[in-house]
Write an enzyme that holds these catalytic residues in place. Structure first.
Site, PDB file in Angstrom:
ATOM      1  N   ARG A 113     -27.507  20.033 -19.539  1.00  0.00           N
ATOM      2  CA  ARG A 113     -27.769  19.131 -20.662  1.00  0.00           C
ATOM      3  C   ARG A 113     -28.303  17.777 -20.189  1.00  0.00           C
ATOM      4  O   ARG A 113     -29.073  17.136 -20.904  1.00  0.00           O
ATOM      5  CB  ARG A 113     -26.510  18.947 -21.504  1.00  0.00           C
ATOM      6  N   GLY A 173     -23.079  28.229 -26.461  1.00  0.00           N
ATOM      7  CA  GLY A 173     -22.665  27.847 -25.113  1.00  0.00           C
ATOM      8  C   GLY A 173     -22.244  29.035 -24.268  1.00  0.00           C
ATOM      9  O   GLY A 173     -22.643  29.165 -23.099  1.00  0.00           O
ATOM     10  N   LYS A 204     -15.427  34.599 -33.520  1.00  0.00           N
ATOM     11  CA  LYS A 204     -14.940  34.577 -34.892  1.00  0.00           C
ATOM     12  C   LYS A 204     -16.029  34.920 -35.898  1.00  0.00           C
ATOM     13  O   LYS A 204     -17.073  34.286 -35.933  1.00  0.00           O
ATOM     14  CB  LYS A 204     -14.431  33.174 -35.217  1.00  0.00           C
ATOM     15  N   GLY A 246     -23.831  25.291 -32.100  1.00  0.00           N
ATOM     16  CA  GLY A 246     -23.468  25.028 -33.493  1.00  0.00           C
ATOM     17  C   GLY A 246     -24.645  24.503 -34.288  1.00  0.00           C
ATOM     18  O   GLY A 246     -24.877  24.902 -35.436  1.00  0.00           O
TER      19      GLY A 246
HETATM   20  P1  ADP Z   1     -21.159  31.259 -28.299  1.00  0.00           P
HETATM   21  O1  ADP Z   1     -20.519  30.107 -27.550  1.00  0.00           O
HETATM   22  O2  ADP Z   1     -22.238  31.913 -27.495  1.00  0.00           O
HETATM   23  O3  ADP Z   1     -21.584  30.886 -29.680  1.00  0.00           O
HETATM   24  P2  ADP Z   1     -18.601  32.226 -29.197  1.00  0.00           P
HETATM   25  O4  ADP Z   1     -17.994  30.912 -28.810  1.00  0.00           O
HETATM   26  O5  ADP Z   1     -18.709  32.559 -30.615  1.00  0.00           O
HETATM   27  O6  ADP Z   1     -20.024  32.391 -28.474  1.00  0.00           O
HETATM   28  O7  ADP Z   1     -17.741  33.416 -28.548  1.00  0.00           O
HETATM   29  C1  ADP Z   1     -17.552  33.531 -27.175  1.00  0.00           C
HETATM   30  C2  ADP Z   1     -16.202  34.103 -26.857  1.00  0.00           C
HETATM   31  O8  ADP Z   1     -15.945  35.291 -27.569  1.00  0.00           O
HETATM   32  C3  ADP Z   1     -16.103  34.447 -25.380  1.00  0.00           C
HETATM   33  O9  ADP Z   1     -15.151  33.609 -24.776  1.00  0.00           O
HETATM   34  C4  ADP Z   1     -15.645  35.907 -25.372  1.00  0.00           C
HETATM   35  O10 ADP Z   1     -14.641  36.177 -24.419  1.00  0.00           O
HETATM   36  C5  ADP Z   1     -15.080  36.081 -26.775  1.00  0.00           C
HETATM   37  N1  ADP Z   1     -15.102  37.481 -27.196  1.00  0.00           N
HETATM   38  C6  ADP Z   1     -16.163  38.301 -27.266  1.00  0.00           C
HETATM   39  N2  ADP Z   1     -15.787  39.537 -27.649  1.00  0.00           N
HETATM   40  C7  ADP Z   1     -14.454  39.506 -27.829  1.00  0.00           C
HETATM   41  C8  ADP Z   1     -13.483  40.478 -28.228  1.00  0.00           C
HETATM   42  N3  ADP Z   1     -13.826  41.732 -28.508  1.00  0.00           N
HETATM   43  N4  ADP Z   1     -12.190  40.064 -28.298  1.00  0.00           N
HETATM   44  C9  ADP Z   1     -11.850  38.803 -28.020  1.00  0.00           C
HETATM   45  N5  ADP Z   1     -12.712  37.849 -27.639  1.00  0.00           N
HETATM   46  C10 ADP Z   1     -14.005  38.188 -27.543  1.00  0.00           C
HETATM   47 MG    MG Z   2     -18.572  29.245 -27.690  1.00  0.00          MG
END
Ligand code: ADP
Ligand code: MG
Length: 402
Positions: free
Chosen positions: A39, A348, A200, A371
C-alpha cells in the site's frame, strides 16, 4: 463514475504549495514491523507527481483500529521510515495528527519535501467526521489530494471533509482503481464470471445481488457457500452458517446464474494436522465442518474461469492459510492467472492468496481496497468520490459511521 472526479491535472500546484495527501498506509504489521509495504508503494506515483510539481506533501492515513486515542503500537513512524527509504529522502513523522507541532512542521516543509502526520484514528473526530478535525487538518495545507481508495467507502473526516474546504482532486491510484471498477460495472466483456468466497455471506450479499444483474455466472465458495447449501435444505454439519440470510440466498439461487459446490473438504477442526475427508456438499456429517471446496467443484469453477473474458474474484474458496484447505483457492487462482480474461481481484485475504501462490503478475488488477471495491460494485459510488465530485460546493458533509 470516474466522470466528475477531478484528477491531479485539475489542481493548481506551484513551488511550495502545501498539499494534504490522504493516503492508505493501512499496512499489515507484525511486532511493529511492516509485513507487506504494497500500500505504501501504491501511493508512490501520486507522491512523485506532487513532488515533481514542487508541492510540500503532508501525508496522512489511518492504521489499524486505535480507539480514538494514541496507541504507540499503531504509530505511523514505521510507515514514514519505509516511505523515506522508497523515496530516497528523509520523511519525518509528526507526533500528532493536528495541533501546534503539526502546524509548525507543515509550515516549515519546503518544496518537494514529504512529512507524515500521526495515525488519523488517534483522533476520535476521524471516524465521527468531526468538523473541528476537518478544519484543523485543512489549516495545514493549501489543497487536498485523496489517493486512499481503500478508505473511500468511509465517510470519515479526512476523506469527506477536506473537499468541502480546499481545492481537491483524486490521486492517480484512486483514479486507476475507479477506472478498473467502471470497466466491470459498465459493459464488461462476456462471459463475465464472478467468483465469491470468504468468511461471511452477510458481508457479500449486497455485492452478490448487484453483480447478479451483470454477471453471466457466479461461483460461490468459502464459508459463505454453506448458507447457500442450507438454503437448499442440505445438512451442513458444523460449517459456518448465517441462518438469517437463507432467504436471500434462496432468491439468488433462483436466478439460475449462481453455482455452489458439489463437493467439499471437511475436518473436525481448523488445524494444519486435522484429518480431512472429501464428501458430497449435500452430505456433511454432524461434528464436521466444510473448510474448502472439493476437487470436482474446483475443476468446474476453474473451467468456467478459463472460458471467461472478464473475471472478478473476491474471497478465498477455503481456509487457504492452512495447507490441507488451500487446494480450492489455489485451483481458482491458477485458473484466473491462466485465463485470457481481464482479471480483477479484490479483498485483502484474496490478494494475500494471490501473492502466496505467486500469481500476482498474471492478474490484470489487484485492488488495494477490498471493502471499497465491493461497495463500489454494489452501490455504484462511494462517499469519498461524491465528496471529490461535489468539491467546494458541498458543505453539508456526509453521515459518519457508515
Ligand atoms: P477478503 O479479505 O479477500 O475479502 P474475507 O475476509 O471475506 O476475504 O474472507 C477470508 C477468510 O475466510 C480467510 O481467513 C479464510 O480462512 C476464511 N474462510 C474461507 N473459507 C472458509 C470456510 N469454509 N470456513 C471458515 N473460514 C473460511
Ligand atoms: Mg478479509
Amino acid at each position: 463514475m470516474t466522470a466528475g472526479v477531478p484528477g491531479l491535472a485539475d489542481l493548481q500546484i506551484s513551488e511550495g504549495t502545501r498539499v494534504l495527501l490522504r493516503a492508505d498506509f493501512n499496512v499489515p504489521l507484525k511486532d511493529g514491523a511492516i509485513v507487506d509495504d504494497g500500500r505504501i508503494r501504491a501511493a508512490l506515483p501520486t507522491i512523485a507527481e506532487l513532488r515533481k510539481r514542487g508541492a510540500a506533501v503532508i501525508a496522512c492515513s489511518h492504521l489499524g483500529r486505535p480507539k480514538g486515542a494514541p496507541d504507540p503500537a499503531l504509530s505511523l513512524a514505521p510507515v514514514a521510515a519505509r516511505l523515506g527509504e522508497l523515496l530516497g529522502t528523509t520523511v519525518p513523522v509528526c507526533p500528532e495528527v493536528v495541533g501546534s507541532q503539526a502546524s509548525a512542521m507543515s509550515a516549515a516543509l519546503g518544496p518537494g519535501e514529504v512529512m507524515v502526520l500521526e495515525n488519523l484514528r488517534f483522533e476520535a473526530g476521524e471516524t465521527a467526521n468531526d468538523p473541528a478535525l476537518v478544519d484543523a487538518l485543512c489549516s495545514l495545507a493549501d489543497c487536498y489530494v485523496d489517493d486512499a481508495f481503500g478508505a473511500a467507502h468511509r465517510a470519515h473526516a479526512s476523506v469527506v471533509g477536506p473537499p468541502t474546504r480546499l481545492p481537491s482532486a483524486g490521486g492517480s491510484l484512486l483514479l486507476a482503481e475507479l477506472e478498473v471498477l467502471d470497466r466491470l460495472s459498465t459493459d464488461p466483456e462476456r462471459p463475465f464470471v464472478v467468483v465469491l468466497g470468504g468468511a461471511k455471506v452477510s458481508d457479500k450479499l449486497g455485492v452478490l445481488e448487484a453483480l447478479a444483474e451483470q454477471a453471466d455466472l457466479m461461483l460461490i465458495g468459502g464459508a459463505m457457500c454453506f448458507t447457500f447449501l442450507l438454503a437448499q435444505g442440505h445438512a451442513v454439519g458444523d460449517s459456518l452458517v448465517e441462518p438469517d440470510f437463507v432467504g436471500q440466498c434462496r432468491e439468488l439461487l433462483a436466478d439460475g446464474i449462481v453455482r455452489i459446490p458439489t463437493d467439499v473438504v471437511i475436518a473436525q477442526e481448523i488445524a494444519v494436522d486435522a484429518a480431512t475427508k472429501m464428501v458430497p456438499a449435500a452430505a456433511i456429517p454432524d461434528g464436521w465442518k466444510g473448510l474448502d471446496i472439493g476437487p470436482e467443484t474446483a475443476g468446474t469453477y476453474a473451467d468456467a474461469v478459463r472460458d471467461a473474458r472478464t473475471v472478478f474474484w473476491n474471497g478465498p474458496m477455503g481456509v487457504f492459510e492452512l495447507a490441507p484447505f488451500a487446494a480450492g483457492t489455489r485451483a481458482v487462482c491458477d485458473a484466473v492467472a491462466e485465463s485470457r480474461a481481464y482479471s480483477v481481484v479484490g479483498g485483502g485475504d484474496s490478494a494475500a492468496a494471490v501473492r502466496m501462490f505467486g500469481a500476482e503478475s498474471e492478474i490484470d488488477h489487484i485492488s488495494t481496497g477490498g471493502g471499497a471495491s465491493l461497495e463500489f460494485l454494489e452501490q455504484g459510488d462511494l462517499p469519498g468520490l461524491r465528496a471529490l465530485r461535489t468539491g467546494l460546493r458541498n458543505d453539508e458533509g456526509e453521515d459518519a459511521n457508515r
